[in-house]
Scaffold this motif. Structure first.
Motif, PDB file in Angstrom:
ATOM      1  N   VAL A 130       0.132 -16.301  -2.138  1.00 18.03           N
ATOM      2  CA  VAL A 130       0.375 -17.229  -0.850  1.00 18.03           C
ATOM      3  C   VAL A 130       0.603 -16.390   0.140  1.00 18.03           C
ATOM      4  O   VAL A 130       1.572 -15.583   0.337  1.00 18.03           O
ATOM      5  CB  VAL A 130       1.591 -18.218  -1.390  1.00 18.03           C
ATOM      6  N   GLY A 131      -0.196 -16.692   1.366  1.00 15.16           N
ATOM      7  CA  GLY A 131      -0.192 -15.766   2.399  1.00 15.16           C
ATOM      8  C   GLY A 131      -0.726 -14.391   2.230  1.00 15.16           C
ATOM      9  O   GLY A 131      -0.258 -13.407   2.326  1.00 15.16           O
ATOM     10  N   CYS A 132      -2.139 -14.522   1.764  1.00 15.64           N
ATOM     11  CA  CYS A 132      -2.717 -13.465   1.337  1.00 15.64           C
ATOM     12  C   CYS A 132      -3.187 -12.276   2.347  1.00 15.64           C
ATOM     13  O   CYS A 132      -3.637 -11.374   1.883  1.00 15.64           O
ATOM     14  CB  CYS A 132      -4.154 -13.818   0.445  1.00 15.64           C
ATOM     15  N   GLY A 133      -3.145 -12.807   3.562  1.00 16.93           N
ATOM     16  CA  GLY A 133      -3.390 -11.779   4.599  1.00 16.93           C
ATOM     17  C   GLY A 133      -4.941 -11.226   4.581  1.00 16.93           C
ATOM     18  O   GLY A 133      -5.975 -12.284   4.257  1.00 16.93           O
ATOM     19  N   THR A 134      -5.066 -10.077   4.610  1.00 20.85           N
ATOM     20  CA  THR A 134      -6.351  -9.393   4.628  1.00 20.85           C
ATOM     21  C   THR A 134      -6.739  -8.840   3.133  1.00 20.85           C
ATOM     22  O   THR A 134      -7.503  -8.190   2.875  1.00 20.85           O
ATOM     23  CB  THR A 134      -6.574  -8.346   5.534  1.00 20.85           C
ATOM     24  N   GLY A 135      -6.082  -9.555   2.304  1.00 19.60           N
ATOM     25  CA  GLY A 135      -6.387  -9.427   0.666  1.00 19.60           C
ATOM     26  C   GLY A 135      -6.103  -8.204   0.013  1.00 19.60           C
ATOM     27  O   GLY A 135      -6.467  -7.901  -0.881  1.00 19.60           O
ATOM     28  N   ASN A 136      -4.954  -7.241   0.560  1.00 22.71           N
ATOM     29  CA  ASN A 136      -4.641  -6.172  -0.095  1.00 22.71           C
ATOM     30  C   ASN A 136      -4.012  -6.382  -1.264  1.00 22.71           C
ATOM     31  O   ASN A 136      -4.405  -5.515  -2.286  1.00 22.71           O
ATOM     32  CB  ASN A 136      -3.522  -5.310   1.042  1.00 22.71           C
ATOM     33  N   LEU A 137      -2.867  -7.288  -1.479  1.00 24.05           N
ATOM     34  CA  LEU A 137      -2.594  -7.363  -2.781  1.00 24.05           C
ATOM     35  C   LEU A 137      -3.655  -8.057  -3.868  1.00 24.05           C
ATOM     36  O   LEU A 137      -3.592  -7.447  -4.976  1.00 24.05           O
ATOM     37  CB  LEU A 137      -1.360  -8.663  -2.621  1.00 24.05           C
ATOM     38  N   LEU A 138      -4.369  -8.797  -3.281  1.00 22.34           N
ATOM     39  CA  LEU A 138      -5.439  -9.497  -4.285  1.00 22.34           C
ATOM     40  C   LEU A 138      -6.266  -8.303  -4.795  1.00 22.34           C
ATOM     41  O   LEU A 138      -6.793  -8.361  -5.938  1.00 22.34           O
ATOM     42  CB  LEU A 138      -6.180 -10.392  -3.584  1.00 22.34           C
ATOM     43  N   ARG A 139      -6.787  -7.511  -3.760  1.00 23.42           N
ATOM     44  CA  ARG A 139      -7.855  -6.585  -4.189  1.00 23.42           C
ATOM     45  C   ARG A 139      -7.321  -5.496  -5.298  1.00 23.42           C
ATOM     46  O   ARG A 139      -7.794  -5.040  -6.196  1.00 23.42           O
ATOM     47  CB  ARG A 139      -7.966  -5.803  -3.139  1.00 23.42           C
ATOM     48  N   SER A 140      -5.813  -5.026  -5.026  1.00 23.05           N
ATOM     49  CA  SER A 140      -5.252  -4.241  -5.906  1.00 23.05           C
ATOM     50  C   SER A 140      -4.976  -4.916  -7.127  1.00 23.05           C
ATOM     51  O   SER A 140      -5.099  -4.246  -8.106  1.00 23.05           O
ATOM     52  CB  SER A 140      -3.707  -3.803  -5.195  1.00 23.05           C
ATOM     53  N   THR A 141      -4.654  -6.039  -7.221  1.00 10.93           N
ATOM     54  CA  THR A 141      -4.604  -6.820  -8.613  1.00 10.93           C
ATOM     55  C   THR A 141      -5.875  -6.865  -9.233  1.00 10.93           C
ATOM     56  O   THR A 141      -5.770  -6.438 -10.545  1.00 10.93           O
ATOM     57  CB  THR A 141      -4.170  -8.376  -8.511  1.00 10.93           C
ATOM     58  N   GLY A 142      -6.969  -7.101  -8.664  1.00 11.18           N
ATOM     59  CA  GLY A 142      -8.400  -7.287  -9.255  1.00 11.18           C
ATOM     60  C   GLY A 142      -8.756  -5.725  -9.769  1.00 11.18           C
ATOM     61  O   GLY A 142      -9.301  -5.747 -10.695  1.00 11.18           O
ATOM     62  N   LYS A 143      -8.329  -4.681  -9.122  1.00 12.20           N
ATOM     63  CA  LYS A 143      -8.729  -3.335  -9.494  1.00 12.20           C
ATOM     64  C   LYS A 143      -7.858  -3.113 -10.789  1.00 12.20           C
ATOM     65  O   LYS A 143      -8.568  -2.398 -11.742  1.00 12.20           O
ATOM     66  CB  LYS A 143      -8.629  -2.396  -8.583  1.00 12.20           C
ATOM     67  N   ARG A 144      -6.738  -3.412 -10.860  1.00 10.05           N
ATOM     68  CA  ARG A 144      -5.992  -3.125 -12.214  1.00 10.05           C
ATOM     69  C   ARG A 144      -6.218  -4.190 -13.255  1.00 10.05           C
ATOM     70  O   ARG A 144      -6.061  -3.665 -14.286  1.00 10.05           O
ATOM     71  CB  ARG A 144      -4.429  -3.072 -11.826  1.00 10.05           C
TER      72      ARG A 144
END
Length: 206
Positions: free
Chosen positions: A55-69
């Motif tokens: 929620v409030g993902c911005g430019t996707g840094n947290l999502l990208r890190s989550t997907g990589k792991r």
């Protein structure tokens, strides 16, 4: 995929001003927020098949890190800023990941009840006024499954001069989350390289 909310709301953009958006990822790196995100992902205890919403993902840094792991989880992001979402979409695609990114607001999440196993929110809560904070937490509780987990990071602030910042001083964030129907673990504190300290809240639906 980006969808438009039917109701327009005012919102405070990342870094406070729309024209500062190009600096968003620079500030993320300089402040050391990558480490905060890694800790959030660790404490979330993700498993294969989990559906994860930022929620409030911005430019996707947290999502990208989550997907990589965790390449075996489903990723979703919501943010009101279309330019942020466009940048997030590019970054996630370049990382070889997939995510559903919607334009939307924390106070009115466009998902059915019990949709997600985990909900993240990173440095967004303090952007909301007091009623909107409560609306957001109610929405997060609604879309989380009965065994779901909220992992929320926000600045630990000590400035009492602005009304909407007072809710982020000390342990007020944890108390607010608990009042919304969560069982909250002790706050994890993490110092940034710049801009002070972040509190990480881990909260279970009860």
């Amino acid at each position: 995929m980006t969808e438009i909310s039917s109701q327009e709301r005012d919102y405070l953009p990342g870094l406070g001003k729309h024209y500062l958006m190009p600096l968003y990822d620079v500030v993320h790196r300089v402040a050391g927020l990558h480490g905060v995100h890694q800790q959030m992902i660790t404490v979330a205890g993700l498993r294969a098949g989990h559906r994860v919403l930022d929620v409030g993902c911005g430019t996707g840094n947290l999502l990208r890190s989550t997907g990589k792991r965790h390449r075996d989880v489903e990723l979703f992001g919501v943010d009101p800023d279309l330019k942020m979402l466009a940048r997030a979409e590019r970054k996630i695609r370049r990382a070889g990941l997939r995510a559903r990114l919607d334009r939307g607001y924390a106070q009115e999440l466009a998902f059915p009840d019990d949709s997600f196993d985990r909900v993240f929110s990173s440095l967004m809560l303090h952007h909301l006024d007091t009623p909107s904070k409560d609306e957001m937490l109610a929405e997060v509780r609604r879309v989380l499954r009965p065994d779901g987990l909220l992992v929320l990071a926000d600045a630990v602030l000590h400035d009492h001069s602005r009304e909407h910042l007072r809710d982020n001083v000390g342990d007020a964030v944890a108390k607010r989350i608990a009042a919304a129907g969560f069982t909250v673990e002790p706050t994890r504190r993490r110092k940034l390289r710049m801009f002070g300290e972040v509190g990480i809240e881990v909260a279970r639906v009860h």
